[in-house]
Design an enzyme around this catalytic site. Structure first.
Site, PDB file in Angstrom:
ATOM      1  N   ASN A  50     -32.758  16.271  15.394  1.00  0.00           N
ATOM      2  CA  ASN A  50     -32.437  15.071  14.606  1.00  0.00           C
ATOM      3  C   ASN A  50     -33.663  14.411  13.961  1.00  0.00           C
ATOM      4  O   ASN A  50     -33.559  13.843  12.869  1.00  0.00           O
ATOM      5  CB  ASN A  50     -31.649  14.054  15.445  1.00  0.00           C
ATOM      6  N   GLU A 104     -36.361  13.177  27.532  1.00  0.00           N
ATOM      7  CA  GLU A 104     -35.561  12.141  26.886  1.00  0.00           C
ATOM      8  C   GLU A 104     -34.196  12.745  26.590  1.00  0.00           C
ATOM      9  O   GLU A 104     -34.081  13.669  25.780  1.00  0.00           O
ATOM     10  CB  GLU A 104     -36.196  11.649  25.584  1.00  0.00           C
ATOM     11  N   CYS A 160     -30.441   8.970  19.258  1.00  0.00           N
ATOM     12  CA  CYS A 160     -30.129   8.651  20.651  1.00  0.00           C
ATOM     13  C   CYS A 160     -30.350   7.191  21.000  1.00  0.00           C
ATOM     14  O   CYS A 160     -29.759   6.694  21.953  1.00  0.00           O
ATOM     15  CB  CYS A 160     -30.938   9.548  21.588  1.00  0.00           C
ATOM     16  N   HIS A 214     -41.304   4.356  24.826  1.00  0.00           N
ATOM     17  CA  HIS A 214     -39.910   4.757  24.633  1.00  0.00           C
ATOM     18  C   HIS A 214     -39.473   5.558  25.859  1.00  0.00           C
ATOM     19  O   HIS A 214     -39.814   6.732  26.004  1.00  0.00           O
ATOM     20  CB  HIS A 214     -39.800   5.591  23.363  1.00  0.00           C
TER      21      HIS A 214
END
Length: 479
Positions: free
Chosen positions: A152, A250, A284, A449
């Site tokens: 993505n 992740e 996400c 993150h």
């Protein structure tokens, strides 16, 4: 396939190498074949890892500021080639051109940012219990990193894994997604021109069952950094278990957005709408479900429905002004469609959208708003990864926070309120790795993150993301 379509090669030990088998890469907006890329064998992966291992000690011996200089050179090369790189991303991933160009520019900025850490990596001096003893904590590279990329944000994720790995003295082997490998090979071509020592950066493409498993099960990988689904992350954990390899994962999210009665509704609609359609909803950390307080629910739903209904979609290269491109593949499209149908069967109400897009070709889904949703519905609990927004009406902040936290995921969250006390309460009580207050869901490179629960292990960005690529070495010295 025309002669204009490239046949890419793996990048191992500073050279491009022909592969025996190849697979085709498709444009999700029109189904056209874009390229052929290597279907790497286990032996190819082993050679890439051996190359990285062979280069690592000499690379780590260089001053960090020297390693950082290579990142800056790569960033400069990227900035010279933004339109072409963005077009390649749009062709194979489907994101609109403006977002693809933003991704390329942000990647260059990220490399420069991580290069700044060449003079900022710090250890510690710890007070000892003994006289004449000094305790030092050094930060040292792990060794060889295996970076496994999603589709993505495929170009940026190269840098997110490579930059902190290299500046801290590691070497890396990258496996791009099977859906979007072209941009990674183009990245390798640019990198090949800056004089980076052979073996420091390597690329091998292929499927998860072959190339991916060879990377994750190898004792030559000291760390595996993966971005992708929970199911794949779980398989990677199992594959890495025998070697006790460090993991950085992740694994997606189901981000809640809370809209309270005192929210700026214009701001909330704009931010959540943008969060839901960016990259066709395939992000996400963007809002995947909304809890809106009853007194403003009708107004919020009406405005959101109009915004989603006005969203345009199509082939970004054929229609440069569209708001959204296609979903990545037919499987992704079918998943989104099935989840919406299940929600309707379970009692949700369709406000707008709710079906396959009417573009002539490609994997398009209509921007969709669902109301009457309940916490027990699949649409409120599982990641959709498409331009679909389920909405549940709540009575108060207590209910909203309880429902937001009731999730297997824990990556990002957001809340819209003008009340400082409510905002501070959200900071205390929302159990997520990130919370955005009165703004869109998008992280900063200097932040951290990271998620909790099934959203992953470890994190990326900033000082804390950088140190994920190091281990501590404590030295006790009497002098």
């Amino acid at each position: 396939m025309s002669s204009q379509q490239p046949v890419y090669q793996n990048y191992i030990n500073g050279a491009f190498e022909a592969a025996g088998e190849h697979f085709e890469v498709y444009n999700p907006a029109n189904g056209e074949v874009l390229s052929r890329v290597p279907e790497s064998r286990t032996v190819d992966v082993e050679r890439a890892l051996a190359s990285a291992r062979g280069a690592q000690k000499a690379w780590a011996a260089k001053p960090a500021v020297e390693r950082a200089a290579y990142l800056r050179r790569i960033a400069a090369k990227i900035r010279e080639d933004v339109p072409r790189l963005a077009r390649i991303i749009t062709e194979e991933q489907g994101k609109v051109t403006a977002l693809a160009e933003t991704e390329v520019n942000f990647t260059a900025d990220y490399l420069d940012y991580m290069a700044e850490w060449g003079r900022r990596i710090e250890g510690e001096i710890i007070e000892s219990d003994r006289p004449n003893e000094n305790i030092f904590l050094f930060r040292k590279p792990l060794g060889v990193v295996a970076g496994i990329l999603p589709w993505n944000f495929p170009f940026f994720l190269i840098a997110r894994k490579m930059a902190p790995a290299l500046v801290t003295g590691n070497t890396i082997v990258i496996k791009p997604s099977e859906e979007t490998p072209n941009n990674c090979f183009e990245f390798a071509k640019l990198l090949d021109t800056v004089g980076l020592p052979a073996g420091v950066f390597n690329v091998v493409s292929g499927g998860g069952a072959t190339t991916g498993n060879a990377l994750t099960s190898s004792a030559e990988a000291d760390m595996i950094s993966f971005t992708g689904s929970v199911a794949t992350g779980s398989r990677i954990m199992a594959s890495a278990a025998d070697n006790i390899t460090k993991l950085n994962l992740e694994l997606g999210g189901k981000a809640p957005a809370i809209v309270l009665a005192d929210a700026d509704i214009d701001l909330a609609v704009k931010a959540i709408h943008g969060s839901r359609i960016i990259n066709s909803g395939q992000v996400c950390n963007c809002a995947e479900r909304v809890y809106v307080q009853r007194s403003v629910a009708d107004e919020f739903i009406d405005r959101m429905a109009r915004a989603m209904g006005a969203t345009t979609y199509g082939d970004p290269l054929a229609q440069p002004d569209v708001d959204m491109g296609p979903l990545i593949n037919r499987a992704g499209l079918d998943k989104v469609d099935a989840m919406v149908k299940t929600a309707l069967t379970d009692g949700a109400e369709l406000v707008t959208g709710g079906g396959l897009g009417d573009a002539p070709r490609g994997h398009h889904y209509q921007p969709t708003v669902l109301t009457g949703c309940r916490q027990d519905m699949q649409i409120m609990r599982q990641e959709v990864f498409g331009p679909v927004l389920p909405i549940q009406v709540v009575e108060d902040m207590d209910e909203a926070i309880a429902l937001a936290n009731d999730s297997d995921y824990g990556l990002t969250s957001s809340i819209y309120t003008r009340n400082l006390a409510s905002a501070m309460r959200a900071c205390r009580e929302i159990d997520y790795g990130e919370t955005y207050i009165n703004r869109e869901n998008f992280e900063a490179m200097q932040g951290f993150h990271a998620g909790v629960r099934k959203s992953g292990i470890g994190g990326a960005d900033g000082k804390h993301g950088l140190y994920e690529y190091t281990h501590s070495h404590v030295v006790y010295l009497e002098a």
